[in-house]
Design an enzyme around this catalytic site. Sequence first.
Site, PDB file in Angstrom:
ATOM      1  N   ALA A  33     -17.777  -7.208   6.091  1.00  0.00           N
ATOM      2  CA  ALA A  33     -16.964  -8.194   6.809  1.00  0.00           C
ATOM      3  C   ALA A  33     -16.141  -7.431   7.849  1.00  0.00           C
ATOM      4  O   ALA A  33     -14.904  -7.484   7.871  1.00  0.00           O
ATOM      5  CB  ALA A  33     -16.085  -9.011   5.862  1.00  0.00           C
ATOM      6  N   SER A  81     -10.433  -7.891   6.347  1.00  0.00           N
ATOM      7  CA  SER A  81     -11.589  -8.767   6.106  1.00  0.00           C
ATOM      8  C   SER A  81     -11.141 -10.072   5.477  1.00  0.00           C
ATOM      9  O   SER A  81     -11.760 -11.114   5.669  1.00  0.00           O
ATOM     10  CB  SER A  81     -12.586  -8.088   5.167  1.00  0.00           C
ATOM     11  OG  SER A  81     -12.979  -6.850   5.692  1.00  0.00           O
ATOM     12  N   GLN A  87      -4.351   4.017  -1.074  1.00  0.00           N
ATOM     13  CA  GLN A  87      -5.753   4.403  -1.291  1.00  0.00           C
ATOM     14  C   GLN A  87      -6.041   5.746  -0.622  1.00  0.00           C
ATOM     15  O   GLN A  87      -6.696   6.624  -1.202  1.00  0.00           O
ATOM     16  CB  GLN A  87      -6.668   3.319  -0.728  1.00  0.00           C
ATOM     17  CG  GLN A  87      -8.128   3.719  -0.622  1.00  0.00           C
ATOM     18  CD  GLN A  87      -8.993   2.562  -0.180  1.00  0.00           C
ATOM     19  OE1 GLN A  87      -9.312   1.682  -0.963  1.00  0.00           O
ATOM     20  NE2 GLN A  87      -9.363   2.540   1.095  1.00  0.00           N
ATOM     21  N   GLN A  94     -13.721  -2.130  -8.511  1.00  0.00           N
ATOM     22  CA  GLN A  94     -12.358  -1.967  -8.000  1.00  0.00           C
ATOM     23  C   GLN A  94     -11.626  -3.305  -7.891  1.00  0.00           C
ATOM     24  O   GLN A  94     -10.479  -3.358  -7.460  1.00  0.00           O
ATOM     25  CB  GLN A  94     -12.353  -1.212  -6.671  1.00  0.00           C
ATOM     26  CG  GLN A  94     -12.820  -2.024  -5.466  1.00  0.00           C
ATOM     27  CD  GLN A  94     -12.856  -1.180  -4.207  1.00  0.00           C
ATOM     28  OE1 GLN A  94     -13.639  -0.245  -4.096  1.00  0.00           O
ATOM     29  NE2 GLN A  94     -11.976  -1.491  -3.261  1.00  0.00           N
ATOM     30  N   HIS A 129     -14.375  -5.695  11.082  1.00  0.00           N
ATOM     31  CA  HIS A 129     -13.494  -6.154  12.154  1.00  0.00           C
ATOM     32  C   HIS A 129     -13.111  -4.950  13.001  1.00  0.00           C
ATOM     33  O   HIS A 129     -13.539  -3.814  12.718  1.00  0.00           O
ATOM     34  CB  HIS A 129     -12.267  -6.881  11.567  1.00  0.00           C
ATOM     35  CG  HIS A 129     -11.554  -6.075  10.512  1.00  0.00           C
ATOM     36  ND1 HIS A 129     -10.866  -4.916  10.794  1.00  0.00           N
ATOM     37  CD2 HIS A 129     -11.450  -6.260   9.169  1.00  0.00           C
ATOM     38  CE1 HIS A 129     -10.354  -4.425   9.674  1.00  0.00           C
ATOM     39  NE2 HIS A 129     -10.696  -5.221   8.672  1.00  0.00           N
ATOM     40  N   GLU A 161      -4.829   3.735   7.374  1.00  0.00           N
ATOM     41  CA  GLU A 161      -3.481   3.721   6.778  1.00  0.00           C
ATOM     42  C   GLU A 161      -3.086   2.321   6.313  1.00  0.00           C
ATOM     43  O   GLU A 161      -2.077   2.146   5.646  1.00  0.00           O
ATOM     44  CB  GLU A 161      -2.457   4.268   7.782  1.00  0.00           C
ATOM     45  CG  GLU A 161      -2.631   5.758   7.992  1.00  0.00           C
ATOM     46  CD  GLU A 161      -1.613   6.359   8.952  1.00  0.00           C
ATOM     47  OE1 GLU A 161      -0.991   5.584   9.729  1.00  0.00           O
ATOM     48  OE2 GLU A 161      -1.450   7.597   8.922  1.00  0.00           O
ATOM     49  N   LYS A 162      -3.880   1.322   6.693  1.00  0.00           N
ATOM     50  CA  LYS A 162      -3.684  -0.034   6.158  1.00  0.00           C
ATOM     51  C   LYS A 162      -3.632   0.028   4.636  1.00  0.00           C
ATOM     52  O   LYS A 162      -2.811  -0.619   4.001  1.00  0.00           O
ATOM     53  CB  LYS A 162      -4.840  -0.914   6.646  1.00  0.00           C
ATOM     54  CG  LYS A 162      -5.065  -2.182   5.883  1.00  0.00           C
ATOM     55  CD  LYS A 162      -4.225  -3.264   6.444  1.00  0.00           C
ATOM     56  CE  LYS A 162      -4.216  -4.534   5.638  1.00  0.00           C
ATOM     57  NZ  LYS A 162      -5.335  -4.788   4.781  1.00  0.00           N
ATOM     58  N   ASP A 163      -4.560   0.800   4.061  1.00  0.00           N
ATOM     59  CA  ASP A 163      -4.586   1.011   2.609  1.00  0.00           C
ATOM     60  C   ASP A 163      -4.004   2.394   2.335  1.00  0.00           C
ATOM     61  O   ASP A 163      -4.712   3.319   1.937  1.00  0.00           O
ATOM     62  CB  ASP A 163      -6.023   0.897   2.095  1.00  0.00           C
ATOM     63  CG  ASP A 163      -6.627  -0.454   2.441  1.00  0.00           C
ATOM     64  OD1 ASP A 163      -6.349  -1.418   1.727  1.00  0.00           O
ATOM     65  OD2 ASP A 163      -7.335  -0.546   3.470  1.00  0.00           O
ATOM     66  N   HIS A 196     -12.070  -1.637  11.343  1.00  0.00           N
ATOM     67  CA  HIS A 196     -13.184  -0.785  10.905  1.00  0.00           C
ATOM     68  C   HIS A 196     -13.812  -0.071  12.106  1.00  0.00           C
ATOM     69  O   HIS A 196     -14.143   1.107  12.026  1.00  0.00           O
ATOM     70  CB  HIS A 196     -14.288  -1.634  10.249  1.00  0.00           C
ATOM     71  CG  HIS A 196     -13.902  -2.315   8.978  1.00  0.00           C
ATOM     72  ND1 HIS A 196     -13.862  -3.686   8.864  1.00  0.00           N
ATOM     73  CD2 HIS A 196     -13.550  -1.823   7.762  1.00  0.00           C
ATOM     74  CE1 HIS A 196     -13.526  -4.015   7.621  1.00  0.00           C
ATOM     75  NE2 HIS A 196     -13.311  -2.909   6.932  1.00  0.00           N
TER      76      HIS A 196
HETATM   77  P1  AMP Z   1     -12.378  -2.153   3.495  1.00  0.00           P
HETATM   78  O1  AMP Z   1     -13.664  -2.640   4.072  1.00  0.00           O
HETATM   79  O2  AMP Z   1     -11.303  -3.180   3.478  1.00  0.00           O
HETATM   80  O3  AMP Z   1     -12.561  -1.442   2.167  1.00  0.00           O
HETATM   81  O4  AMP Z   1     -11.853  -1.035   4.496  1.00  0.00           O
HETATM   82  C1  AMP Z   1     -12.638   0.072   4.843  1.00  0.00           C
HETATM   83  C2  AMP Z   1     -11.775   1.067   5.563  1.00  0.00           C
HETATM   84  O5  AMP Z   1     -11.242   0.487   6.739  1.00  0.00           O
HETATM   85  C3  AMP Z   1     -10.583   1.533   4.723  1.00  0.00           C
HETATM   86  O6  AMP Z   1     -10.368   2.916   4.955  1.00  0.00           O
HETATM   87  C4  AMP Z   1      -9.461   0.714   5.281  1.00  0.00           C
HETATM   88  O7  AMP Z   1      -8.189   1.316   5.134  1.00  0.00           O
HETATM   89  C5  AMP Z   1      -9.844   0.634   6.739  1.00  0.00           C
HETATM   90  N1  AMP Z   1      -9.189  -0.498   7.378  1.00  0.00           N
HETATM   91  C6  AMP Z   1      -9.249  -1.800   7.001  1.00  0.00           C
HETATM   92  N2  AMP Z   1      -8.466  -2.554   7.806  1.00  0.00           N
HETATM   93  C7  AMP Z   1      -7.886  -1.720   8.688  1.00  0.00           C
HETATM   94  C8  AMP Z   1      -6.958  -1.880   9.760  1.00  0.00           C
HETATM   95  N3  AMP Z   1      -6.460  -3.068  10.089  1.00  0.00           N
HETATM   96  N4  AMP Z   1      -6.584  -0.776  10.448  1.00  0.00           N
HETATM   97  C9  AMP Z   1      -7.063   0.444  10.114  1.00  0.00           C
HETATM   98  N5  AMP Z   1      -7.940   0.658   9.130  1.00  0.00           N
HETATM   99  C10 AMP Z   1      -8.342  -0.392   8.415  1.00  0.00           C
END
Ligand code: AMP
Length: 280
Positions: free
Chosen positions: A32, A186, A153, A61, A34, A148-150, A37
Amino acid sequence: MQIFETIRPAQQQISEYRKTGKTIGFVPTMGALHEGHLELMRRAKAENDILVVSIFVNPIQFNNPADLEKYPRTPEKDNAMLRQVKCDMLFAPDVEEMYPEPDNTIYQFGKLASVMEGAFRPGHFNGVAVVVRKLFDILTPDKAYFGEKDYQQLAIIQSLVKQFSIPVEIIPCSIVREKDGLAMSSRNIRLSDNERAIAPKIYEILKKAVSLRKVLSPFEMEQYASKELQKIELFDLEYVSIADDTGLQAFTHWNDVNGARIFVALQLGKVRLIDNVRIF
Ligand code: AMP
């Protein structure tokens, strides 16, 4: 772009890259996709010879089965976006391929995993560590990019890499936001129009709180943000925490630490949102 759904052929392709001395930049995702990513991917592409992306919605998770079931999946759009950033290799296994048998590994992250997301989502970071370690084993990247959003993590992954001497460099990437300040996620596509309209308040309130640093103690800043967020009827606040930016622990005085961030998690309708802002 080459697409692999199974491990062996993916490993063979990786060893081909290795034979010709190519460096591998890796972006693990749950799809998903954006712009957040894509930013990670553009950076990985620029800093390495080969861009490898994984899409895997990792069931272990998710502590909440409904969250897993409702997690957005947009495979066609994802593929188009991956081509746009010239992704070389997509690894998109199914659950059976990743977990032919249950992986019961228990990782220890100490205090890092006992606060914030660790406290509110039991088992979440263990599940993240299991999947990321497997992905690192399979894809052997030189550099891996995390948002850094997460933020917590990211700290967990840095600890994982240190604990097991995994030969990968972890590259933190800044949070990408919508024009109105909402951190891209997402999960945002699951917000109703009404919820989407109110969601930017999260970032607004965090920024306002941070701007009061000279006049508020860490505790007072936390209280301020918490009160302001609770004023918004649709927000169901889980936590607001101010923590040092390495160990992610609470502290009393600003000069107790070298850097700090303010973190928030809340439920907006059926969607759980997290965000954080650097204080200094
Ligand atoms: P996810 O698909 O949500 O597991 O995210 C995959 C990677 O993209 C992880 O390292 C997230 O921290 C990063 N990510 C998700 N959203 C953002 C965002 N808005 N800004 C920066 N990195 C992001």
